[in-house]
Design an enzyme around this catalytic site. Structure first.
Site, PDB file in Angstrom:
ATOM      1  N   TYR A  60      45.379  54.645  29.658  1.00 52.97           N
ATOM      2  CA  TYR A  60      45.980  55.879  29.139  1.00 52.97           C
ATOM      3  C   TYR A  60      45.555  57.012  30.076  1.00 52.97           C
ATOM      4  CZ  TYR A  60      46.235  53.080  24.777  1.00 52.97           C
ATOM      5  OH  TYR A  60      46.443  52.097  23.832  1.00 52.97           O
ATOM      6  N   PRO A 206      51.503  52.064  13.905  1.00 53.75           N
ATOM      7  CA  PRO A 206      51.592  51.987  12.440  1.00 53.75           C
ATOM      8  C   PRO A 206      52.748  52.797  11.863  1.00 53.75           C
ATOM      9  CG  PRO A 206      49.799  53.458  13.094  1.00 53.75           C
ATOM     10  CD  PRO A 206      50.283  52.766  14.351  1.00 53.75           C
ATOM     11  N   LEU A 207      53.236  53.771  12.652  1.00 55.81           N
ATOM     12  CA  LEU A 207      54.343  54.608  12.177  1.00 55.81           C
ATOM     13  C   LEU A 207      55.626  54.325  12.954  1.00 55.81           C
ATOM     14  CD1 LEU A 207      52.361  57.943  11.908  1.00 55.81           C
ATOM     15  CD2 LEU A 207      53.507  56.803  10.011  1.00 55.81           C
ATOM     16  N   PHE A 212      61.202  56.418  11.287  1.00 59.46           N
ATOM     17  CA  PHE A 212      60.472  57.520  11.888  1.00 59.46           C
ATOM     18  C   PHE A 212      61.133  58.081  13.127  1.00 59.46           C
ATOM     19  CE2 PHE A 212      57.834  54.981   9.332  1.00 59.46           C
ATOM     20  CZ  PHE A 212      57.347  55.934   8.466  1.00 59.46           C
ATOM     21  N   PRO A 214      63.231  60.446  15.267  1.00 57.41           N
ATOM     22  CA  PRO A 214      63.424  61.867  14.994  1.00 57.41           C
ATOM     23  C   PRO A 214      64.791  62.167  14.378  1.00 57.41           C
ATOM     24  CG  PRO A 214      62.776  61.475  17.286  1.00 57.41           C
ATOM     25  CD  PRO A 214      62.915  60.146  16.647  1.00 57.41           C
TER      26      PRO A 214
HETATM   27  N1  LIG Z   1      46.823  47.875  22.078  1.00 56.53           N
HETATM   28  C1  LIG Z   1      47.996  48.267  22.515  1.00 56.53           C
HETATM   29  O1  LIG Z   1      48.663  47.587  23.310  1.00 56.53           O
HETATM   30  C2  LIG Z   1      48.529  49.594  22.046  1.00 56.53           C
HETATM   31  C3  LIG Z   1      49.859  49.975  22.320  1.00 56.53           C
HETATM   32  C4  LIG Z   1      50.303  51.213  21.840  1.00 56.53           C
HETATM   33  C5  LIG Z   1      49.442  52.027  21.133  1.00 56.53           C
HETATM   34  N2  LIG Z   1      48.148  51.640  20.907  1.00 56.53           N
HETATM   35  C6  LIG Z   1      47.205  52.480  20.129  1.00 56.53           C
HETATM   36  O2  LIG Z   1      47.771  52.742  18.858  1.00 56.53           O
HETATM   37  C7  LIG Z   1      47.804  54.154  18.628  1.00 56.53           C
HETATM   38  C8  LIG Z   1      49.017  54.496  17.795  1.00 56.53           C
HETATM   39  O3  LIG Z   1      50.186  54.025  18.418  1.00 56.53           O
HETATM   40  P1  LIG Z   1      51.459  54.918  18.710  1.00 56.53           P
HETATM   41  O4  LIG Z   1      51.063  56.326  19.002  1.00 56.53           O
HETATM   42  O5  LIG Z   1      52.282  54.190  19.712  1.00 56.53           O
HETATM   43  O6  LIG Z   1      52.302  54.824  17.395  1.00 56.53           O
HETATM   44  P2  LIG Z   1      52.274  55.530  15.972  1.00 56.53           P
HETATM   45  O7  LIG Z   1      50.930  56.041  15.649  1.00 56.53           O
HETATM   46  O8  LIG Z   1      52.895  54.561  15.041  1.00 56.53           O
HETATM   47  O9  LIG Z   1      53.317  56.687  16.138  1.00 56.53           O
HETATM   48  C9  LIG Z   1      53.081  57.860  16.802  1.00 56.53           C
HETATM   49  C10 LIG Z   1      54.377  58.680  16.683  1.00 56.53           C
HETATM   50  O10 LIG Z   1      54.545  59.063  15.330  1.00 56.53           O
HETATM   51  C11 LIG Z   1      54.581  60.484  15.234  1.00 56.53           C
HETATM   52  N3  LIG Z   1      53.789  60.825  14.043  1.00 56.53           N
HETATM   53  C12 LIG Z   1      52.445  60.746  13.884  1.00 56.53           C
HETATM   54  N4  LIG Z   1      52.096  61.142  12.647  1.00 56.53           N
HETATM   55  C13 LIG Z   1      53.253  61.452  12.015  1.00 56.53           C
HETATM   56  C14 LIG Z   1      53.549  61.942  10.728  1.00 56.53           C
HETATM   57  N5  LIG Z   1      52.593  62.176   9.835  1.00 56.53           N
HETATM   58  N6  LIG Z   1      54.861  62.159  10.409  1.00 56.53           N
HETATM   59  C15 LIG Z   1      55.831  61.945  11.295  1.00 56.53           C
HETATM   60  N7  LIG Z   1      55.619  61.487  12.545  1.00 56.53           N
HETATM   61  C16 LIG Z   1      54.339  61.257  12.898  1.00 56.53           C
HETATM   62  C17 LIG Z   1      53.992  61.025  16.511  1.00 56.53           C
HETATM   63  O11 LIG Z   1      54.612  62.221  16.914  1.00 56.53           O
HETATM   64  P3  LIG Z   1      53.830  63.651  16.855  1.00 56.53           P
HETATM   65  O12 LIG Z   1      52.951  63.705  18.053  1.00 56.53           O
HETATM   66  O13 LIG Z   1      54.943  64.626  16.873  1.00 56.53           O
HETATM   67  O14 LIG Z   1      53.070  63.666  15.563  1.00 56.53           O
HETATM   68  C18 LIG Z   1      54.341  59.921  17.512  1.00 56.53           C
HETATM   69  O15 LIG Z   1      55.659  60.119  18.004  1.00 56.53           O
HETATM   70  C19 LIG Z   1      47.816  54.765  20.040  1.00 56.53           C
HETATM   71  O16 LIG Z   1      47.324  56.076  20.050  1.00 56.53           O
HETATM   72  C20 LIG Z   1      46.908  53.820  20.779  1.00 56.53           C
HETATM   73  O17 LIG Z   1      45.554  54.212  20.550  1.00 56.53           O
HETATM   74  C21 LIG Z   1      47.689  50.446  21.349  1.00 56.53           C
END
Ligand SMILES: NC(=O)c1ccc[n+]([C@@H]2O[C@H](COP(=O)([O-])OP(=O)(O)OC[C@H]3O[C@@H](n4cnc5c(N)ncnc54)[C@H](OP(=O)(O)O)[C@@H]3O)[C@@H](O)[C@H]2O)c1
Length: 288
Positions: A60, A206-207, A212, A214
């Site tokens: 990252y 998770p989201l 979700f 936009p």
């Molecule tokens: N191990 C792996 O291969 C891998 C891959 C991907 C991710 N990850 C980890 O998993 C974490 C989460 O994954 P992710 O960021 O891809 O997916 P996520 O948490 O499911 O989704 C994030 C998205 O949801 C929006 N969001 C967050 N809270 C919200 C809410 N309360 N209401 C509406 N929209 C909301 C965010 O936009 P806003 O910024 O506008 O809130 C962003 O666009 C990452 O930060 C990383 O640490 C790991």
């Protein structure tokens, strides 16, 4: 709902953590987060709200995400766990590849220790199996880092059940991070396995479920998804219901939703206190 999980038997974490990945340059989570100071504020706000489990990874940025975390939070207040991952390299926004060679993992780990300003990483995850390297060699490298005191616990990411079992023969596995959410439940057998074994399951994305997007605002009356309908009944957003559903799904689930928005951060933390009734859960779990 129990709000803490004990990772590896000795790291108590609030089950609503924070995924920091989006605090990077875009596209591709490449480069430093352009609003560096507000990113630091968001991280500090998360800790103020009780978040004590923050997920990041070497690619990252690469590296910049770990740097913004240490810039905001080091020296870490007692109980704050920053978990990172090694085993994936990123050389451009769209050039990402697995590198699970033991010497690379040692190098990634040393760089993460330096950037996070830590003497030891509480939970170090293999980001992804590398098909060019025997899996047991990558896991063996993490076991050696653990023996050397560089890391405290070993976690895995993007793995199958067979790989988890193979790793367990080499070193205790304390966490598994795979993609899993309300709409994508292919990992159900792994969630159940982790629960039986006391392994933390950290669903990424998770989201990320369809509602979700936009273009489909979550709280509008026109949103007839089950998450939105239950949310309207209990005064929560569909996103909050999705997170609360995950926390109910298994006591081993620790969430790491990612956001760059203080409002969403607050909503996500509040989701940990949502109570879903038996009726709500039946509606959410109904087939079809
Ligand atoms: N191990 C792996 O291969 C891998 C891959 C991907 C991710 N990850 C980890 O998993 C974490 C989460 O994954 P992710 O960021 O891809 O997916 P996520 O948490 O499911 O989704 C994030 C998205 O949801 C929006 N969001 C967050 N809270 C919200 C809410 N309360 N209401 C509406 N929209 C909301 C965010 O936009 P806003 O910024 O506008 O809130 C962003 O666009 C990452 O930060 C990383 O640490 C790991």
């Amino acid at each position: 709902m129990k709000s803490t999980f004990m990772i590896g038997g000795d790291l108590p974490v609030f089950r609503m953590g924070y995924g920091a990945m989006r605090l990077c340059g875009q596209p591709g989570n490449f480069g430093p987060y352009p609003e560096w100071e507000s990113g630091k504020e968001l991280l500090r706000r998360a800790v103020e709200l009780g978040v004590n489990f923050i997920d990041t990874a070497h690619p990252y940025g690469p590296g910049f995400n770990e740097e913004i975390i240490s810039d905001a939070l080091a020296p870490y207040s007692g109980g704050t766990v920053v978990t990172t991952k090694g085993g994936v390299e990123k050389t451009a926004p769209d050039k990402v590849f697995a590198d699970g060679k033991p010497e690379s993992l040692r190098r990634f780990c040393e760089a993460s220790l330096r950037r996070l300003r830590l003497d030891r990483i509480d939970l170090y995850q293999l980001h992804k199996p590398d098909s060019a390297v025997p899996f047991c060699e990558s896991v063996g490298a993490l076991a050696e880092l653990r023996d050397a005191g560089k890391i405290r616990h070993v976690g895995l990411s993007n793995v199958s059940l067979a790989q988890i079992c193979e790793a367990e023969a080499i070193v205790p596995v304390c966490s598994v991070q795979n993609r899993y959410n309300f709409e994508e439940r292919g990992d159900d057998p792994i969630v159940d396995y982790c629960e039986r074994k006391g392994i933390a399951y950290l669903p990424w994305g998770p989201l990320a479920a369809k509602p979700f997007a936009p273009e489909a605002p979550l709280t509008e009356d026109s949103d007839t998804s089950r998450l939105a309908m239950v949310g309207r009944r209990i005064g929560a957003t569909a996103g909050q219901v999705a997170l609360a559903w995950l926390l109910e799904r298994s006591s081993c689930i620790v969430l790491i939703p990612g956001t760059t928005s203080p409002k969403h951060l607050m909503e996500n933390v509040q989701a940990a206190s949502l109570e879903l009734s038996r009726e709500d859960l039946a509606e959410l779990n109904a087939v079809g």
